[in-house]
Design an enzyme around this catalytic site. Structure first.
Site, PDB file in Angstrom:
ATOM      1  CG  ASP A 160      -1.878   1.127   1.288  1.00  0.00           C
ATOM      2  OD1 ASP A 160      -2.046   1.802   0.257  1.00  0.00           O
ATOM      3  OD2 ASP A 160      -2.467   1.349   2.352  1.00  0.00           O
ATOM      4  CG  ASP A 365      -3.822   4.906  -2.709  1.00  0.00           C
ATOM      5  OD1 ASP A 365      -2.845   4.326  -2.205  1.00  0.00           O
ATOM      6  OD2 ASP A 365      -4.980   4.785  -2.272  1.00  0.00           O
TER       7      ASP A 365
END
Ligand code: NAG
Ligand code: NAG
Length: 487
Positions: A160, A365
């Protein structure tokens, strides 16, 4: 409120991966009839993709990409959490539905935005998603497997770029651990594990890495981290040997040994934080890898991609890679900000004032699925996309999607190309796999959504990043996009 990890994409199940460009064989129809000057088929091919719908049926067999073992720096194989390559959910019959997936994606975006703005705004906009233990939902799409401890035990972690702290579920699971694929890591069986003490300066670093003040238990530093979807982990802050490969081994890697863990991380063992905080993996390994990493997310959940660290070979210097400046912002210090400046649909640049983009600010992201745009920008994208798709019947929207088509009567469809423009003169042409989200075999939706307000932070999501080599040259202050990254 902290980071948030969730998101996902059931849709990738519908992708077989090999989109077929039928070129001149297909009927291109009059999709661009409004552009009277452009009538030849070859010209239209520069403006649109031909999508053969039957090529997008789900595959139940893993078909690893050869690049999973390519030679650029140190490479880890990346698999989609719920695809046949992950083996995480083999016995799971509780696959999340699309509404739930998009709800989790929205919760993640709200949480990311709240980290940039103030908490009042966060509270008013929060999406409440109950975290259900043991159910495979949410929490990031993509997984890598690393070795932890001595002797090294394998743990599969969701990676992440939108969060910083790495943690894994740990024995004795003093409060609670969820079911996971591998045995739960047991620090008492590792020769190299040590606790961080409460008095250590490292303990106080947790505050910025987890957005939560550390605690203390019998002089051991205790971390807590929670994510906008209701996922949380709390436990001992420890130091351990982390092995990416047999030669890339990091002694004293700082991580969370989770004693109470719940939420949407499927049957992975935890989380691998790739943000820019000092405690992130990227920062902790800066000496070896120079804060340089890249990944490619495959077009289908039945294919594999990679996550690699270090400059290694020459891919980053390849002429096909285009770099845009990576920006920082003191308020969202650990995010990867980029500068979106424009959008084109079907080769036509939309007239959106650049101030619309600069007001919003924009991050890239790996964990948000669907790109979120300022409403002014999205409206322009949507109306132009609809106009170019006017040959096809529209159908009801679903969740955050409002531009959906019923392709029941079609074998192939012609879809306008979409490009995003970034600072430094970079045009990023979205891969065919990243334009329409297959809600079902016949219903497909434009896979982009609007924020509530033009001032909300925009997010460049992973569905639009598919098949590109996305290069984070953090030390060099630039982000690169290379086409065909997973091939
Ligand atoms: C999908 O998931 C949502 C949220 O968990 C739930 O409320 C809804 O009933 C589900 N829909 C279907 C069709 O299963
Ligand atoms: C780490 O600290 C916890 C809490 O004090 C303790 O239960 C555990 O045994 C310690 N582990 C090691 C390896 O020292």
């Amino acid at each position: 409120m902290a980071t948030q990890i969730l998101s996902v994409n059931i849709l990738r199940f519908f992708h077989s991966g090999s989109f077929i460009f039928l070129c001149l064989l297909c009927s291109l129809k009059a999709v661009y009839a409004y552009e009277e000057i452009e009538t030849t088929k070859s010209y239209q091919l520069h403006r649109s993709h031909v999508l053969q719908l039957s090529s997008l049926l789900p595959s139940s067999v893993c078909n690893p990409s050869p690049k999973g073992t390519h030679n650029k720096g140190t490479s880890l194989k990346v698999v989609h959490k719920r695809g046949p390559c992950s083996q995480l959910t083999q016995h799971n019959t509780n696959a999340p539905n699309l509404t739930h997936i998009l709800l989790l994606d929205q919760a993640r975006v709200n949480s990311l935005q709240s980290r940039l703005s103030n908490s009042v705004q966060y509270i008013s906009k929060a999406t409440t998603v109950p975290a259900k233990s043991g159910i495979s939902v949410g929490t990031g799409d993509y997984i890598v497997t690393v070795g932890l401890g001595t002797p090294a035990k394998q743990v599969s972690l969701i990676f992440d770029t939108g969060s910083d702290f790495t943690w894994t579920q740990c024995q004795p699971c003093a409060a609670y651990c969820q079911k996971q694929k591998e045995p739960i890591f047991d620090p008492s069986k590792s020769k190299s594990y040590t606790n961080i003490t409460c008095s250590s300066a490292l303990c106080s670093q947790l505050r910025s890495a987890t957005s939560t003040s550390p605690g203390c238990s019998s002089s051991t530093c205790v971390y807590g981290i929670s994510y906008g979807d209701g996922t949380y982990s709390t436990g001992f802050f420890g130091k351990e040997k982390l092995s990416l490969t047999s030669t890339d081994v990091f002694n004293g890697f700082l991580f969370g040994c989770g004693q109470n863990n719940r939420g949407n991380f499927a049957q992975s063992a935890g989380l691998f934080g790739l943000g820019r905080d000092p405690l992130s993996f990227v920062s902790q390994t800066a000496q070896k890898y120079g804060k340089y990493f890249s990944y490619c997310l495959p077009s289908s959940s039945s294919l594999t991609g990679f996550l690699s660290f270090g400059k290694g070979g020459t891919a980053g210097d390849s002429k096909s890679v285009k770099f845009t400046p990576l920006l920082t912002n003191s308020k969202g210090a650990s995010f990867y900000f980029i500068n979106m400046v424009g959008i084109s649909v079907g080769g036509q640049k939309l007239s959106i004032p650049t101030s619309v983009f600069s007001k919003a600010r924009n991050i890239i992201d790996s964990g948000t699925v669907i790109t979120r745009l300022p409403p002014t920008a999205y409206d322009s994208l949507k109306s132009n996309f609809r106009r170019m798709m006017s040959d096809y019947p529209m159908t009801d929207g679903i969740s955050i999607f409002d531009t959906c088509y019923d392709f029941s009567d079609y074998d192939t469809v012609s879809v306008p190309k979409i490009s995003f423009y970034f600072g430094g003169g970079v045009e990023f042409e979205v891969d065919l796999s990243g334009i329409l989200y297959p809600v079902s075999t016949s219903k497909w939706c434009l896979a982009v959504a609007a924020n509530d307000d033009d001032t909300d932070m925009a997010v460049f999501g992973n569905f639009q990043q598919l098949t590109y080599d996305v290069i984070y040259d953090v030390a060099g202050g630039r982000l690169g996009f290379g086409p065909g990254g997973c091939d």
